[in-house]
Design an enzyme around this catalytic site. Structure first.
Site, PDB file in Angstrom:
ATOM      1  CB  ALA A   1      -3.825  12.335 -73.490  1.00  0.00           C
TER       2      ALA A   1
ATOM      3  N   GLY B   1      -4.817  16.011 -70.085  1.00  0.00           N
ATOM      4  CA  GLY B   1      -5.797  16.477 -71.056  1.00  0.00           C
ATOM      5  C   GLY B   1      -7.178  16.670 -70.470  1.00  0.00           C
TER       6      GLY B   1
ATOM      7  CD  GLU C   1      -3.521  20.098 -71.490  1.00  0.00           C
ATOM      8  OE1 GLU C   1      -2.654  20.859 -71.935  1.00  0.00           O
ATOM      9  OE2 GLU C   1      -3.597  18.881 -71.781  1.00  0.00           O
TER      10      GLU C   1
ATOM     11  CD  GLU D   1       0.068  17.039 -69.076  1.00  0.00           C
ATOM     12  OE1 GLU D   1      -1.040  17.135 -69.603  1.00  0.00           O
ATOM     13  OE2 GLU D   1       0.318  17.497 -67.926  1.00  0.00           O
TER      14      GLU D   1
END
Length: 260
Positions: free
Chosen positions: A66, A112, A115, A135
């Site tokens: 991200a 992300g 994900e 993360e």
């Protein structure tokens, strides 16, 4: 439709979405998530699109995570809202799409990015791919479904280790874990995935959509997957594709499915 952060093409029944932020290693920001939602929604609504492939621009990354600069100073409430909106707009949306979505993972798929790949219906990786959920090294946890989908795919113990160490695994390890289905040279990745897509397109789009719904039901709290399967199985009997498929079988010919 013109997009700033992604490229969308459609040819021979295959829609391809390419995340096009190579200078940022295709990192996901809010604008890109919104564009991806729109692209997936449009392709899913297009009767000509039978399979969707998502990949990243360049040789380095599928999605390297991200865009941290967007949320580094968020409050508790803003952080929760970011995760909720992202899950609803993109990650859950992709998982429940009736059109099959294949992630062609080229290079890094971190945070992300992993994900997003996990939200797809299955994954194929290039041999140089690296995957992980880093993360906790930033003082946060995966917020786009990673703590839920990774254990479903690789098992609780492996997921816990990957999340807690914030480490990366290579493509062959990901294949051993069941995180990706195939590993191929990067130069062959898209053609290989398109080959799988062509096999999918021989079959009934209606039945495939119902199969996705039934498989996903097993992973939803409070939902009986067996009952969903029974209902979805029954729905198939009322479709033109069922009539065509069974008639073609009895007549010993190839079926020509209309998707209705």
């Amino acid at each position: 439709m013109n997009f700033e952060n992604i490229l969308v093409t459609s040819e021979n029944g295959i829609g391809q979405i390419t995340i096009n932020r190579p200078s940022k290693l295709n990192a996901l920001n809010v604008a890109t998530i919104q564009e991806l939602h729109t692209a997936f929604e449009n392709l899913d609504a297009d009767a000509e699109t039978k399979v969707i492939i998502i990949t990243g621009e360049g040789e380095k990354a599928f999605v390297a995570g991200a865009d941290i600069s967007e949320f580094a100073h968020f409050t508790v409430e803003e952080g929760a809202q970011l995760a909720q909106q992202g899950q609803e707009l993109l990650f859950d949306f992709v998982e429940n799409l009736r059109t099959p979505v294949i992630a062609a993972v080229n290079g890094f798929a971190l945070g992300g990015g992993l994900e997003l790949a996990m939200a797809c219906h299955f994954r194929v990786a290039s041999d140089n791919a690296k995957m992980g959920l880093p993360e906790v090294s930033l003082g946060v946890i995966p917020g786009y479904g990673g703590t839920q989908r990774l254990p479903q795919l690789v098992g609780k113990g492996r997921a816990m280790e990957m999340i807690m160490t914030a480490g990366m695994i290579d493509a062959e390890t990901a294949k051993t874990y069941g995180l990706v289905n195939h590993v191929v040279p990067q130069t062959e990745l898209l053609e290989f995935v398109k080959g799988i897509a062509s096999k999918i397109m021989r079959n009934s789009p209606v039945a495939i959509g119902q199969a996705i719904k039934a498989v996903n039901a097993n992973f939803k709290d409070g939902v009986d997957g067996y009952k969903t399967e029974i209902k979805s199985f029954g729905k198939c009997f009322g479709t033109e594709d069922f009539k065509e498929g069974t008639t073609a079988f009895l007549e010993k010919r190839k079926a020509s499915f209309s998707g209705k």
